[in-house]
Structure formats: structure tokens, C-alpha cells
Design a protein around this motif. Structure first.
Motif, short mmCIF file in Angstrom:
data_model
loop_
_atom_site.label_atom_id
_atom_site.label_comp_id
_atom_site.label_asym_id
_atom_site.label_seq_id
_atom_site.Cartn_x
_atom_site.Cartn_y
_atom_site.Cartn_z
N PRO A 1 0.72 -1.14 -0.12
CA PRO A 1 -0.13 0.15 0.00
C PRO A 1 0.88 1.22 0.08
CG PRO A 1 -0.62 -1.60 1.84
CD PRO A 1 0.48 -1.93 1.12
N LEU A 2 0.31 2.27 -0.68
CA LEU A 2 1.10 3.42 -0.74
C LEU A 2 1.69 3.98 0.46
CD1 LEU A 2 0.09 6.60 -3.16
CD2 LEU A 2 1.49 7.02 -1.02
N GLY A 3 0.88 4.09 1.58
CA GLY A 3 1.24 4.52 2.86
C GLY A 3 2.44 3.58 3.56
N LYS A 4 2.64 2.46 3.10
CA LYS A 4 3.74 1.40 3.84
C LYS A 4 5.01 1.96 3.13
CE LYS A 4 1.14 -1.46 6.28
NZ LYS A 4 1.60 -1.32 8.05
N LYS A 5 4.94 2.43 1.74
CA LYS A 5 6.08 2.84 1.03
C LYS A 5 6.54 4.20 1.34
CE LYS A 5 8.13 0.61 -1.50
NZ LYS A 5 9.42 -0.15 -1.33
N ARG A 6 5.62 5.29 1.77
CA ARG A 6 5.90 6.40 1.96
C ARG A 6 4.94 7.29 2.99
NH1 ARG A 6 5.58 10.00 -3.17
NH2 ARG A 6 3.54 9.46 -2.96
N GLY A 7 5.32 7.15 4.09
CA GLY A 7 4.25 7.74 5.29
C GLY A 7 4.18 7.27 6.41
N GLU A 8 4.80 6.07 6.68
CA GLU A 8 5.20 5.31 7.94
C GLU A 8 6.67 5.61 8.34
OE1 GLU A 8 3.58 1.41 8.33
OE2 GLU A 8 1.40 2.57 7.84
N ASP A 9 7.06 5.12 9.55
CA ASP A 9 8.33 5.34 10.13
C ASP A 9 9.27 4.26 9.30
OD1 ASP A 9 7.50 7.04 12.08
OD2 ASP A 9 7.19 5.57 13.76
N LYS A 10 8.67 3.25 9.09
CA LYS A 10 9.69 2.33 8.16
C LYS A 10 9.20 2.03 6.98
CE LYS A 10 12.07 -0.21 12.01
NZ LYS A 10 12.29 -1.58 12.54
N VAL A 11 10.30 1.86 6.01
CA VAL A 11 9.78 1.59 4.41
C VAL A 11 9.63 0.09 4.42
CG1 VAL A 11 10.41 2.04 2.05
CG2 VAL A 11 10.85 3.79 3.71
N ALA A 12 8.47 -0.26 3.65
CA ALA A 12 8.44 -1.65 3.50
C ALA A 12 9.41 -1.99 2.21
CB ALA A 12 6.83 -1.83 3.21
N ALA A 13 9.72 -3.20 2.18
CA ALA A 13 10.71 -3.66 1.11
C ALA A 13 10.00 -4.31 -0.13
CB ALA A 13 11.70 -4.71 1.91
N GLY A 14 10.11 -3.87 -1.08
CA GLY A 14 9.21 -4.32 -2.19
C GLY A 14 9.24 -3.44 -3.32
N VAL A 15 9.49 -3.87 -4.76
CA VAL A 15 9.15 -2.84 -6.01
C VAL A 15 8.17 -3.88 -6.82
CG1 VAL A 15 10.18 -2.11 -7.97
CG2 VAL A 15 11.77 -2.08 -5.85
N PHE A 16 7.03 -2.90 -7.24
CA PHE A 16 5.98 -3.40 -7.73
C PHE A 16 6.09 -3.47 -9.17
CE2 PHE A 16 1.60 -3.07 -9.33
CZ PHE A 16 1.04 -4.24 -9.45
N THR A 17 6.49 -4.41 -10.01
CA THR A 17 6.65 -4.32 -11.25
C THR A 17 5.81 -5.23 -12.41
OG1 THR A 17 8.29 -6.31 -11.05
CG2 THR A 17 9.29 -4.08 -11.06
N GLN A 18 4.84 -5.92 -11.85
CA GLN A 18 4.07 -6.86 -12.49
C GLN A 18 3.39 -6.36 -13.74
OE1 GLN A 18 2.23 -10.17 -10.12
NE2 GLN A 18 0.32 -9.04 -10.86
#
Length: 369
Positions: A264-281
Motif C-alpha cells: 500500500p502507498l502508505g507503507k512505502k511513504r508515510g510510515e516510520d519504516k519503509v516496506a521492502a518491495g518493488v512493484f513491477t508486475q
């Protein structure tokens, strides 16, 4: 005949993506329909849901949910290597059509808290997998050294960070292959030249997957951009270039496994830690073709090395052969620069949103024949 960089369109077999994260619930509803948009009709699905997929029943129910969302894709399923996985579970899984087992070192990436601490504990499981001709998929990293661990002469072991976590894992790959030489093993999402060499040093029962984003990214790209941050992280320009050469020179030892990982957008930008993952599908085939074109421009690979046979092998044939998966007979036509990556992936009636790799940029379009 014009070389690869002059091709405006290419007809290829539909892709086999040997490493996808489709999640569950709302996220699965959003991203599963994009498999075919990206040019694939067959995928190998990762089991790191919450809770992880550790039973055959969970695995089959998950597959059924995915098929209801997008029935025109062939899903190959995996179990999550966990203390509850036994040789008996492996025999049950094989009978039910489960393809393999994915190993995550504890805590190194998204939803891996239930992962492996000691591989020796699972030797009986690996022996049964070898007997049943199942695949062991390895997330090839070791956990980082705790931040406050001593680093004096009393603790001479090299500290592990996200930059050397993959090279530090490679002796484990060698050991597992030595102990189980007929066990089909895949070192997933190779990100270093050292990983490529480790795979090549093993016998033909070992292969590696390469993602679309690792063919483009280096350290500097993800250090300032959360949408380029993944595990394993992209490494040096030399490592990226080694991956490009592996695509065209591997003779089948490496093939596409996007590790497309939506958050989710907020997990990549907006929380204390950035979630690991690149969405390319949704654009995976196009991203790879773009990376190869840039590799030719930089003289990392030669134009004549990017043949139609190489593209057919990397996108489809080599992975299907290793996985013993037949082609469905579907074909795609990809056209240069005919697609613009959306800024945010949305779907009517679905609340979650995801930002794709290279948002707003041009790439190749995919049309189904």
C-alpha cells in the motif's frame, strides 16, 4: 537484419514469471489482474502471507481465491518453510500438486518473521523434497548483525548489513547443493555478481532468478527513493551489469522471476519504516527490454547478444524447463514505447493503492495475440 535496439515490436511466447507476490484480500484483487497486462500467463506464487501458507489446505484455498480473481492465469503454488513442515507434509503437498517450498531467513524481508534460523533442522524435509522432485526456493540473504553487537577483536566475524547479506548466504547454498545434489534449488532474485558465480559453480539442479528492477537499479537509486527499496537491495553498477550479461549469456541458468512485491502507498511513504518491495508486475516484460536496451547503449552487452531466442528463453522457456511447466500456447506482441506507466495503480471498488516501478515513464506495451 536490424539489431535489437532498432526493433519496434517483438512477438514472444507468453511469459512465465517464476516469482510473484500476489498478497491476499484487497491487495490480491488489485494486483492479480495485472499479471496478464505484464505479459505473463503462468506464475509461481510466494507464500509469505499473514499468517504464512504452511499447510497444503491453506495453499489450495489460496490458489482457489486467486483463480476466482483471474481465471486466465496458471498458478503454481508454494509452501512457506516453517517448523511445522515435515516430510509427511512434503509428500502430501506433492500429491496435491504443490510445486515447491520457499525459505526465508528469519526477519530479512516482508512477512518473514516466521522464517528459518537453522537449515540443518530441515535436512529431513530437503531429503524428502529431493525424493519428490520438488523445488526449494531460497531467499539468499542472512539476517543483519544487531546494530549494537560488538565489533572488536573479540568478535572478528564480519558484520552483516543489507549490502553483504547475499554474499554471506552463498556458502549455505553451496552446502545445501553438496548435501542434496539432486534437489532442485533456485537462488531467488540474484543481486550480485557473486551470486551469479555461486549458481554457475553448482550442478544443473541449481538455477537463479533475476528481477526486472535489479537489471536497472543501483544503490544510489534506492537510497533516496522508497519505491526503489527492496530486499535484496540493488547493489553496485558492476553487479547490475553482471546481471544484464547473465540474461544474455546464461544459457538457461537464469530466468525471469520478478519478485514483484506490492505494498500500500502508505507503507512505502508515510510510515516510520519503509516496506521492502518493488512493484513491477503490470510492465515486467517491458522493463526487462528497456534494461537490455540501456545495457547495449552502455556497451555492457552486445546488440547481437539480444536475440529473439535469448528473449524467449529468459522470459519463458528456461524457467518452464526448470519448473517442468509446459507452455499454454499463448503469445504476446510487445511494442516499443507504446505504454506509459501509471502513477498509481487503482481499481474501482478496491480501497488499496500501489505505486508501480518507474511511474510516469514510457515502456513497451503488451498485446495478446
Amino acid at each position: 537484419m536490424a539489431g535489437f535496439t532498432q526493433w519496434n515490436e517483438i512477438e514472444l511466447p507468453a511469459a512465465f514469471d517464476a516469482h510473484v507476490h500476489l498478497r491476499d484480500g484487497e491487495m490480491a484483487r488489485l494486483v492479480t489482474p495485472t499479471i496478464r497486462k505484464g505479459g505473463a500467463d503462468t506464475v509461481y506464487v510466494m507464500p509469505n502471507l499473514v499468517p504464512p501458507v504452511t499447510t497444503v489446505q491453506q495453499c489450495l484455498e489460496y490458489k482457489e481465491r486467486l483463480q476466482k480473481i483471474e481465471p486466465n492465469v496458471e498458478y503454481h503454488m508454494s509452501l512457506y518453510l516453517h517448523e511445522s513442515i515435515t516430510p509427511e507434509v512434503i509428500r502430501e503437498a506433492k500429491k496435491a500438486g504443490v510445486t515447491g517450498v520457499k525459505s526465508y531467513p528469519a526477519g530479512v524481508t516482508t512477512n518473514s518473521s516466521s522464517g528459518v534460523l537453522d537449515y540443518e533442522t530441515f535436512y529431513p524435509v530437503f531429503a524428502e523434497m529431493e525424493a519428490q522432485n520438488m523445488i526449494l526456493n531460497l531467499h539468499g540473504e542472512v539476517p543483519s548483525t544487531p546494530p549494537h553487537a560488538p565489533t572488536s577483536s573479540s568478535n572478528p566475524t564480519t558484520a552483516i548489513t543489507i549490502l553483504n547479506a547475499e554474499p554471506a548466504f552463498l556458502p549455505t547454498l553451496k552446502n545445501l547443493h553438496t548435501r542434496f545434489p539432486k534437489l532442485r534449488i533456485i537462488l531467488e532474485h540474484c543481486s550480485t555478481a557473486a551470486a551469479l558465480e555461486a549458481v554457475r559453480a553448482c550442478g544443473p539442479s541449481v538455477a537463479g532468478t533475476i528481477t526486472a528492477h535489479h537489471l536497472s537499479l543501483i544503490i544510489d537509486d534506492w537510497a533516496g527513493d522508497p519505491f526503489h527499496f527492496c530486499k535484496p537491495v540493488a547493489k553496485t553498477p558492476e553487479d547490475r551489469d553482471a546481471l544484464l550479461r547473465a540474461v544474455v549469456r546464461s544459457e538457461g541458468r537464469f530466468f525471469l522471476g520478478t519478485d514483484s512485491a506490492p505494498h500500500p502507498l502508505g507503507k512505502k511513504r508515510g510510515e516510520d519504516k519503509v516496506a521492502a518491495g518493488v512493484f513491477t508486475q503490470p510492465y515486467s516484460v517491458g522493463y526487462v527490454l528497456d534494461a537490455l536496451a540501456k545495457g547495449v547503449e552502455r556497451d555492457v552487452i552486445k546488440e547481437e547478444e539480444v536475440t529473439k531466442e535469448v528473449l524467449e528463453g529468459f522470459f519463458s522457456g528456461w524457467g518452464r524447463k526448470f519448473y517442468e511447466v509446459s507452455e499454454k500456447g499463448e503469445r504476446i506482441v510487445v511494442k516499443r514505447g507504446k505504454e506509459t506507466v501509471v502513477d498509481v495503480l487503482r481499481s474501482e471498488g478496491v480501497e488499496v493503492e500501489v505505486v508501480p516501478f518507474r511511474r510516469g515513464e514510457e515502456t513497451w506495451s503488451v498485446e495478446w495475440k
